[in-house]
Design an enzyme around this catalytic site. Structure first.
Site, short mmCIF file in Angstrom:
data_model
loop_
_atom_site.label_atom_id
_atom_site.label_comp_id
_atom_site.label_asym_id
_atom_site.label_seq_id
_atom_site.Cartn_x
_atom_site.Cartn_y
_atom_site.Cartn_z
N ASP A 2 0.80 -1.22 0.00
CA ASP A 2 0.00 0.00 0.00
C ASP A 2 0.83 1.27 0.00
OD1 ASP A 2 -2.56 -1.19 -0.13
OD2 ASP A 2 -2.33 -1.82 1.95
N ASP B 275 -6.21 -5.00 -5.31
CA ASP B 275 -6.08 -3.61 -4.87
C ASP B 275 -4.77 -2.99 -5.37
OD1 ASP B 275 -7.30 -5.56 -3.22
OD2 ASP B 275 -7.59 -4.12 -1.60
#
Ligand code: GLY
Length: 381
Positions: free
Chosen positions: A97, A159
């Protein structure tokens, strides 16, 4: 579209923008340089800066700064970025992330202010992200072990499509093609192993991290391995479109369109998806407004990248979603609710943050409005 419809459209977009800016200014007085994630009982819970959501509040502040010129938004965004320094060197607390986190803080800041410190931070983050590449499986490793002894070195997740823009940016910025080569290889793996023929996607794919062989798909935040988690679908739409934007390779555009068509075909009347598109009878069909706002941004990018003949239908679909969020899901004048957009679902299988505002839902709503207002400052691009 008639002139009258055009004027009406401009009307709601500007109204929504003003409502979002007013609310962000108000909640900013309490949140300051904190890292909000989910608004539970009307108040955003603040997370540790290492959590994957840390970029969205500053990203929203940068969008609002760009659109309004108000210094208070910039000051808070810069404060958040500085606070992120405390995690930039903590390998075991950082995962894939990095892209979400430093694209919306340091890349944004470098782009809008020219800050050299921000550029250095973003390059450092890109190096850590590139270091997660698995050469045998050609994927970016998602997470570090969640518990002592866990081996998740072969896990990749959909993601991560949204983390690739940091690598494209790093190649552009440094002149070194390796970051971009890694991003393209990862996205080719997404095409091969995540996107299904009908345009739905897997959330998680597990590989053998030594040989690179695909082992299986996993349900993750979706209902089941073979279901269709709506936010994962949105990450794929936007992430694939961004990879087409950065590389010009038509297979990314075609896949983005295929996933977008699947997403749009599954929407209920008000254009805001349930948290999973393949729920069996009896499972609660909560909405996920964050999937809606993220997908809308992806659809607007697709509209910019395809020919004029096709662009209108993507743009209109995105406008329908964003207008529905504004009119049916916005909580604009309620002082007891910090979230901008209601009814998001973070992690249904783990029972976390269900039917609440989520900061990424708010962020992409504001980015979507900024796009409709014609901003040039889209930090992923
Ligand atoms: N990236 C985690 C999520 O979408 O909830």
């Amino acid at each position: 579209m008639t002139d009258e419809q055009d004027v009406r459209k401009a009307g709601w977009v500007n109204e929504a923008w003003q409502a979002a800016a007013d609310k962000a200014a108000r909640i900013g007085e309490r949140i300051g340089t904190g890292f909000p994630h989910a608004s539970v009982n009307g108040e955003y819970a603040l997370e540790d800066p290492h959590w994957w959501t840390a970029g969205f509040w500053p990203g929203m502040l940068w969008q609002l700064y760009e659109g309004t010129g108000e210094e208070r938004f910039r000051t808070l965004a810069e404060g958040c970025e500085e606070r992120l320094d405390q995690v930039l060197h903590q390998y075991e607390r950082l995962d894939h992330d990095l892209g979400f986190m430093w694209t919306l803080t340091s890349v944004a800041s470098h782009r809008l202010t020219g800050s050299e410190n921000s550029r250095r931070r973003a390059l450092q983050a890109a190096n850590y992200l590139a270091g997660r590449f698995n050469l045998s499986g050609r994927f970016i490793r998602a997470w570090n072990p969640w518990s002592e002894g866990e081996d998740n070195s072969g896990i990749a997740i959909i993601d991560c499509c949204m983390n690739m823009p940091l690598l494209y940016w790093a190649s552009r910025e440094s002149g070194d093609p390796r970051y971009r080569q890694i991003a393209v290889a990862h996205m080719e793996t997404v095409l091969e192993h995540f996107v299904r023929p009908d345009g739905s996607v897997y959330h998680i794919v597990q590989f053998d991290s030594a040989t690179g062989e695909r082992i299986r798909g996993l349900g993750g935040q979706g209902f089941a391995a073979e279901s269709a988690w709506s936010r994962g679908t949105a990450w794929a739409i936007y992430g694939l479109a961004l990879s087409y934007h950065h590389t010009g390779q038509p297979r990314f555009r075609d896949a983005a369109k295929r996933v977008a068509h699947y997403f749009l075909s599954q929407l209920p009347e008000d254009s805001v998806p349930h948290w999973d598109f393949r729920l069996p009878e009896g499972v609660a069909k909560h909405r996920d407004s964050s999937a809606a706002s993220c997908a809308a941004c992806g659809l607007l990018l697709i509209a910019d990248l395809v020919g004029e003949r096709e662009a209108g239908s993507y743009r209109r679909a995105a406008e329908r979603i964003l207008e529905s969020l504004y009119r049916n899901y916005g909580d604009w004048d309620n002082p007891k609710q910090e979230g901008l957009i209601l009814h998001g679902t973070d992690h249904f299988p783990e029972g976390r943050n269900i039917d609440v505002p989520l900061i990424y839902g708010d962020y992409f709503f504001v980015e979507g409005l900024a796009r409709l207002r014609g901003t040039e400052a889209i930090f992923w691009q």
